[in-house]
Each structure stands twice: as C-alpha cells, then as structure tokens.
Design a protein around this motif. Structure first.
Motif: not given
Length: 172
Positions: A61-69, A130-134
């Motif tokens: 089970y792999v769940s992809l996300h990005c972190d907050w700004n 990070s949704i902003r830094a990356d």
C-alpha cells in the motif's frame, strides 16, 4: 468525502499527485506489477482506499501526498514503527526519488498514522515534498512518477531498464 488535500494558491495536493501517480502506474504495469488504484478518478477517500486494499489482499500500500505550504523542502515518508518491510519500502522509494529528482529528504518517520496502522500489508505514506518549497520538482510529474515506480520495483526486486541507474536502497 473527497478531499483536495493541502492547497497553495492554484495548486492542490490532489491535482499535483494525480499525474505523478499516473506516471508511476504506467511504469509499474509495464513491468508486470498488478496495480489497484482509483486513478484517474481519484474518487476514493483514504478510508475507502485502506478498506479496498485490505479486502483485496494486496501486498503493498503506497499513498502519495505532498506536505503543506509551510513544510520545509524534502521528502518525508511515513511508516508504522513496527514495520521493517514498510521501512524498507520507504527507503527504496526515497532513494530512487532523491537520486532521480535531486530532492532532499527530511528522513523516514516511524509513526502509527491510521493509514499505515490499519492496512493489513506493507504500507508507506510517501510525502513527496512541500507544496510550496518543492513545487517545481512536483510539477515534473512524469519524472517524479517514474522515480516512485523505480523505487517500488527496487523493493520488489524487479529488474528494469530505466534510463537512470538503480539506486542503493539506503538514502544518503
């Protein structure tokens, strides 16, 4: 209910992860991996995804996300504290992504988050950055998805002929 995840300006977590997931699925299926997903619809919440995985006897089970700004740059995989196989999976994906995408990592977090606790298989929540830094790295969806897929193939021990060298499973 459907959730867009974190938001930063015009970018949503769901919108950024969808093409990354699509690129990963394409590579995994090319190498014979049986992938179960709600892509491209992205119409299942996390509870439904975990229930589906458990009911279908899946191996990973792999769940992809990005972190907050406000999150710092870097990947941040999350695995259950007692899952050696989850940690190994996170190491493989993380090493592949760092090698191929040039992104750093904040390490691998061992924490009993619900998504890795209630799955009946090896599980990893993979925070892609990070949704902003990356954002520039995350927008390179095809390459990012391929990097994720190559990490999963490394974990599974499936040889591939990708255009980048196979990474060491230990992130530097």
């Amino acid at each position: 209910n459907w959730d867009s995840g974190c938001v930063d300006g015009d970018y949503t977590e769901a919108g950024l992860m969808q093409p990354i997931v699509g690129a990963a699925i394409e590579v995994l299926r090319k190498y014979g991996v049986d992938v179960h997903t709600d892509y491209p619809e992205n119409d299942m919440n996390i509870s439904a995804c975990v229930e589906y995985a458990n009911n279908h006897g899946l191996d990973l089970y792999v769940s992809l996300h990005c972190d907050w700004n406000q999150a710092p740059s870097g990947t941040y995989p999350i695995v259950h504290p007692n899952s050696n196989s989850g940690y190994q999976l996170a190491q493989c994906i993380n090493a592949s992504v760092m090698l191929r995408m040039g992104i750093g990592t904040r390490g691998i977090l061992k924490r009993d988050d619900w998504e890795v606790t209630d799955t009946n298989m090896t599980a990893c929540i993979f925070e892609t950055g990070s949704i902003r830094a990356d954002i520039n790295t995350l927008l390179n969806a095809s390459a990012y998805g391929q990097a994720v897929a190559y990490g999963i193939l490394d974990y599974l021990g499936i040889a591939y002929d990708g255009n980048a060298p196979a990474p060491s499973p230990e992130p530097t």
